[in-house]
Enzyme design. Sequence first.
Site, mmCIF file in Angstrom:
data_model
loop_
_atom_site.group_PDB
_atom_site.id
_atom_site.type_symbol
_atom_site.label_atom_id
_atom_site.label_comp_id
_atom_site.label_asym_id
_atom_site.label_seq_id
_atom_site.Cartn_x
_atom_site.Cartn_y
_atom_site.Cartn_z
ATOM 1 C CB CYS A 26 -0.835 0.094 1.085
ATOM 2 S SG CYS A 26 -0.093 0.122 2.805
ATOM 3 C CG HIS A 546 -3.306 5.250 5.279
ATOM 4 N ND1 HIS A 546 -4.165 4.556 5.585
ATOM 5 C CD2 HIS A 546 -2.387 4.594 4.905
ATOM 6 C CE1 HIS A 546 -4.149 3.343 5.183
ATOM 7 N NE2 HIS A 546 -2.823 3.333 4.732
#
Length: 629
Positions: A26, A546
Amino acid sequence: MDATTMADAILAALGGAGNVRGVTHCATRVRVDPAESARVDVTALARIPGVLAAQVVGDRVQIVVGPGRVEAVSGAVRRGAGSATAPAHRGRLSARTVGVLVDVFTPLLPAFVAGGLLTALHNVLAGPGVFGDTAVIDTLTWLRGPVALVGLVGAAVFALLPVLLGFSAAGRFGGSPYLGAAMGAALVAAPGLTADSALPAIHLTPETGWVIAGVDVLAIDYQGTVVPIIAICFVLARLERFFARRTSGSARLLLVPLLTLLTTGLLAFLVLGPALRFLGDAAAQGMEWLYTGAGVLGGALVGAVYSPLVVTGLHQGLIAIELGLLSTGGSFIFPIAAAANVAQAAASLAVWLCARRGTRLRALAATATAPAALGIAEPAMFGVTLRLRVPFLIAVGATAVSAALLAAWRVEAVTLGAAGLLGFASIAPGSVGPFLACLAVSMLLSFGGTLAWARWRRRRGRPIDGEDPRRSGDETAILSPVAGRRVAVESLADQAFAASALGPTAAVAPESGLITAPVAGTVSAVAATAHAYGITTDGGTEVLVHIGIDTVRLNGDGFRPLVRAGDRVAAGDPLARADLDAIVAAELDPVVLTIVTEAGARTFAPIDGETRVVAGTPVLGPVGSPENI
């Protein structure tokens, strides 16, 4: 420790390459699916230099290395494990295609601007009818040589475009730029080299064809084309990596370039090039059929597709049709091209007026407007309008309206020339007035539409240049990207985030799915799954937004990016929209994290305040700033 060395240590701690079933990543961490979890030494993973934290979540090992290294380390681990399970990039195909084109063309903009201005200057001085019945170089014959040289330097940029694109595109796709340039040179040099006796093995007389596997290689002219070389470099980069993985040592240095150019060359000349050139010719013939068979509607449709064809380079297929039309009386293509070019010029001019002084966008618009008005629209397209997207679409719409009028008045050109404001010299007698009127319509619609759009953005606090003078440069605070409720970072379920392993962190439980930029700067990274965004400020501070914890598992479902890497944003500009209900339905935490991953010599710390925050509330600030005193 470099990525390869880290990967070797990580694989050893994971229980060896054979214990790795899949590797993904990620925005901050490498995610590994082990075959046997018992063989994984999490403590050893956490001790590896460069690893910020390591943890096991469910059956997956998460190794936190930070946004600046995650892609390189993940790729090295994947190569070491022999795995090819990386997730595919998501997002709308059209947005990704435009993004690739802009990425490839952006480094070439200085050459485009210079080449466009030089070509425009040549056309002004060498074109008959611009300053009278005769060209300037016919009146001042001593100018003929210098003007020819000016034209040569300017035209070379576009005639040898595949060489420049090959260098840029190969680098964009992760291959060797020099191999990409070599492939572009082969495309444009093939006709000349085969006619040159310096290479006897490939020497051909001008009337001799060169047919291989049924394809007449020399019958295809790649000068000025765009899509073929970009597609070829996409393949080249992958072939280069394929051969690099299967060789080592001195053999890699010798064999990888050789095999890459050989296999790519065969595919380029026998498959990719002919197929894409065929598409270009088919598009050109389709445009001719539309225009001649559908009247005013056909003119509008041709006008609407002309600029997109220029973006892809497929408009080169129109040259043969245009020459044929000129030989039989007149061409409708030239007037439409002129309308498209001045529409791009007008949109670029509007952007110049609305962008702030000192910004790169304003500088690009200032230099790109004149070439577009004189017939070279690529600098305006790739440097300004296509980058902003909406001005490009406005210019396309203005061209469609103008082209419909051109079709209604049957305006045609009787010779080639500069497809812009000076194009009246090429128009058939009696149609110059309608031609100029159509150009005026195209310019007014494009300029007015772009101006209205830019002012609308400014009223909403989103200037087109993406720079807020109050929040650019070395900001004193990092702002909350969402409205919601503060969450104690140490209470987060994810151990790495709870320990602020990536850097100073602020957490907010969002009330809505609109995610905005916490600082002004350049979007440096957009996660393939659209759940994380990196921004680098002008002062070098790197900030990560995020969305949610472990939301990479959604593979992009429920996330819609509103920016792409390389975009300039102001604090408060939209970054993405997240479907909070979908995140919660997947039993994941939608908390939005704002993390300073790189601050240089400064130290950031959370800023205390009310429990509830609105988007734009300072949540992190440098130690010693007023907010933290």
